[in-house]
Design a protein around this motif. Sequence first.
Motif, PDB file in Angstrom:
ATOM      1  N   ASN A  84      35.392 -53.010  75.134  1.00 62.21           N
ATOM      2  CA  ASN A  84      36.298 -54.097  74.794  1.00 62.21           C
ATOM      3  C   ASN A  84      36.195 -55.218  75.827  1.00 62.21           C
ATOM      4  OD1 ASN A  84      37.341 -52.647  72.583  1.00 62.21           O
ATOM      5  ND2 ASN A  84      38.940 -51.708  73.842  1.00 62.21           N
ATOM      6  N   SER A  85      36.678 -56.382  75.451  1.00 60.46           N
ATOM      7  CA  SER A  85      36.694 -57.540  76.361  1.00 60.46           C
ATOM      8  C   SER A  85      35.329 -57.752  77.002  1.00 60.46           C
ATOM      9  CB  SER A  85      37.762 -57.339  77.441  1.00 60.46           C
ATOM     10  OG  SER A  85      39.030 -57.165  76.869  1.00 60.46           O
ATOM     11  N   LEU A  86      34.307 -57.737  76.171  1.00 58.27           N
ATOM     12  CA  LEU A  86      32.939 -57.821  76.690  1.00 58.27           C
ATOM     13  C   LEU A  86      32.675 -59.146  77.376  1.00 58.27           C
ATOM     14  CD1 LEU A  86      31.184 -55.936  73.825  1.00 58.27           C
ATOM     15  CD2 LEU A  86      30.971 -55.368  76.243  1.00 58.27           C
ATOM     16  N   LYS A  87      31.862 -59.063  78.424  1.00 53.15           N
ATOM     17  CA  LYS A  87      31.479 -60.220  79.214  1.00 53.15           C
ATOM     18  C   LYS A  87      29.962 -60.363  79.168  1.00 53.15           C
ATOM     19  CE  LYS A  87      35.144 -59.096  82.547  1.00 53.15           C
ATOM     20  NZ  LYS A  87      35.421 -58.795  83.983  1.00 53.15           N
ATOM     21  N   HIS A  88      29.501 -61.543  79.518  1.00 53.31           N
ATOM     22  CA  HIS A  88      28.063 -61.779  79.526  1.00 53.31           C
ATOM     23  C   HIS A  88      27.358 -60.762  80.424  1.00 53.31           C
ATOM     24  CE1 HIS A  88      24.253 -63.847  79.421  1.00 53.31           C
ATOM     25  NE2 HIS A  88      24.232 -63.843  80.735  1.00 53.31           N
ATOM     26  N   GLU A  89      27.979 -60.440  81.545  1.00 55.92           N
ATOM     27  CA  GLU A  89      27.343 -59.517  82.494  1.00 55.92           C
ATOM     28  C   GLU A  89      27.295 -58.080  81.992  1.00 55.92           C
ATOM     29  OE1 GLU A  89      29.777 -61.696  83.113  1.00 55.92           O
ATOM     30  OE2 GLU A  89      31.284 -60.873  84.489  1.00 55.92           O
ATOM     31  N   ASP A  90      27.882 -57.793  80.838  1.00 56.81           N
ATOM     32  CA  ASP A  90      27.758 -56.472  80.234  1.00 56.81           C
ATOM     33  C   ASP A  90      26.461 -56.335  79.425  1.00 56.81           C
ATOM     34  OD1 ASP A  90      31.268 -56.605  79.547  1.00 56.81           O
ATOM     35  OD2 ASP A  90      30.277 -55.459  81.138  1.00 56.81           O
ATOM     36  N   THR A  91      25.728 -57.421  79.289  1.00 58.20           N
ATOM     37  CA  THR A  91      24.457 -57.372  78.567  1.00 58.20           C
ATOM     38  C   THR A  91      23.505 -56.407  79.261  1.00 58.20           C
ATOM     39  OG1 THR A  91      24.680 -59.611  77.725  1.00 58.20           O
ATOM     40  CG2 THR A  91      22.451 -58.713  77.866  1.00 58.20           C
ATOM     41  N   ALA A  92      23.032 -55.413  78.517  1.00 62.24           N
ATOM     42  CA  ALA A  92      22.178 -54.376  79.086  1.00 62.24           C
ATOM     43  C   ALA A  92      21.759 -53.422  77.979  1.00 62.24           C
ATOM     44  CB  ALA A  92      22.921 -53.596  80.174  1.00 62.24           C
ATOM     45  N   VAL A  93      20.821 -52.555  78.320  1.00 63.07           N
ATOM     46  CA  VAL A  93      20.537 -51.398  77.470  1.00 63.07           C
ATOM     47  C   VAL A  93      21.430 -50.257  77.946  1.00 63.07           C
ATOM     48  CG1 VAL A  93      18.805 -49.773  76.654  1.00 63.07           C
ATOM     49  CG2 VAL A  93      18.163 -52.143  77.119  1.00 63.07           C
ATOM     50  N   TYR A  94      22.139 -49.659  77.015  1.00 64.46           N
ATOM     51  CA  TYR A  94      23.078 -48.592  77.329  1.00 64.46           C
ATOM     52  C   TYR A  94      22.487 -47.247  76.911  1.00 64.46           C
ATOM     53  CZ  TYR A  94      26.708 -51.970  78.415  1.00 64.46           C
ATOM     54  OH  TYR A  94      27.444 -52.967  78.999  1.00 64.46           O
ATOM     55  N   TYR A  95      22.629 -46.268  77.797  1.00 64.53           N
ATOM     56  CA  TYR A  95      22.078 -44.944  77.563  1.00 64.53           C
ATOM     57  C   TYR A  95      23.169 -43.881  77.736  1.00 64.53           C
ATOM     58  CZ  TYR A  95      17.675 -47.327  78.736  1.00 64.53           C
ATOM     59  OH  TYR A  95      16.609 -48.191  78.786  1.00 64.53           O
ATOM     60  N   CYS A  96      23.158 -42.893  76.871  1.00 67.81           N
ATOM     61  CA  CYS A  96      23.973 -41.712  77.144  1.00 67.81           C
ATOM     62  C   CYS A  96      23.062 -40.629  77.716  1.00 67.81           C
ATOM     63  CB  CYS A  96      24.681 -41.219  75.894  1.00 67.81           C
ATOM     64  SG  CYS A  96      23.613 -40.547  74.620  1.00 67.81           S
TER      65      CYS A  96
END
Length: 120
Positions: A84-96
Amino acid sequence: QVQLVDSGGGLVQPGGSLRLSCVVSGFTLDDYHIGWFRRAPGKEREKISCISSYSRRTYYADSVKGRFTISRDNAKNTVYLQLNSLKHEDTAVYYCAADRSYCYSDYTYWGQGTQVTVYA
């Protein structure tokens, strides 16, 4: 065969939300702790959240605390990460990732990753 499949990434504007899913197969999810990591362009991999096998413990990096929520449904072999409340700096590849140890820096099993892009 052990497999983790990440999904749910996409394009979103700042302030928006996404829900990532990690579906596991080939092992009993109850026996494993799960972590979510991300890697942004030009940066090192970052551990952002962890959840213990029966959800008794959770961890959040300071960078996402209060905005992201980790949860799991062992009956569905699925772990979620609500963004939630995503920011530009959250841009990434996400892995579990899955491991029998809780919240270490390295995990035994990894998903293939899902791209999250936050744009104005």
